[in-house]
Design an enzyme around this catalytic site. Structure first.
Site, PDB file in Angstrom:
ATOM      1  N   HIS A  15       1.027  -1.187   0.096  1.00 46.90           N
ATOM      2  CA  HIS A  15      -0.059  -0.081  -0.065  1.00 46.90           C
ATOM      3  C   HIS A  15       0.959   1.206   0.171  1.00 46.90           C
ATOM      4  O   HIS A  15       1.844   1.196   0.362  1.00 46.90           O
ATOM      5  CB  HIS A  15      -0.847  -0.165   1.122  1.00 46.90           C
ATOM      6  CG  HIS A  15      -1.823  -1.151   1.100  1.00 46.90           C
ATOM      7  ND1 HIS A  15      -2.893  -1.187   0.363  1.00 46.90           N
ATOM      8  CD2 HIS A  15      -1.730  -2.276   1.914  1.00 46.90           C
ATOM      9  CE1 HIS A  15      -3.537  -2.439   0.733  1.00 46.90           C
ATOM     10  NE2 HIS A  15      -2.768  -3.075   1.675  1.00 46.90           N
ATOM     11  N   ALA A  16       0.274   2.439  -0.524  1.00 45.70           N
ATOM     12  CA  ALA A  16       0.904   3.744  -0.486  1.00 45.70           C
ATOM     13  C   ALA A  16       2.536   3.568  -0.979  1.00 45.70           C
ATOM     14  O   ALA A  16       2.821   3.030  -2.039  1.00 45.70           O
ATOM     15  CB  ALA A  16       1.030   4.345   1.003  1.00 45.70           C
TER      16      ALA A  16
END
Length: 97
Positions: A15-16
């Site tokens: 994620h991210a």
């Protein structure tokens, strides 16, 4: 068909920032890499949106793959295997937390 397994070690999974770093590395290979984990269909590892929404959490085992039929002209299976090894190392070297 070149395939590598790896364990996602980034504390927040893919994620991210860890996802962005991974997708950038995949894109730089110039190969059509897919990523999957048990229970889900493979997604295009060059797509940040697909990678982030596939829910690759910390500790999950993933499979990276390039199908021979999808290899760009002039690229070899050996190159694909090497690229997948590098991507697997990247996934396993991100901080666990």
């Amino acid at each position: 068909m070149p395939v590598r397994k790896a364990t996602v070690t980034a504390a927040i999974g893919l994620h991210a920032r860890p996802a962005a770093v991974f997708v950038r590395a995949v894109t730089e290979t110039g190969l059509p890499v897919t990523i999957r984990k048990a229970g889900i269909d493979a997604v295009d590892a060059r797509s940040l949106l697909e990678v982030m929404t596939a829910d690759f959490n910390c500790g999950c085992e993933v499979e990276l793959r390039v199908t021979e039929a999808a290899l760009p002209a002039g690229r070899s299976v050996v190159e694909a295997e090497s690229a997948l090894s590098g991507l697997a190392e990247l996934l396993e070297s991100q901080k666990a937390g």
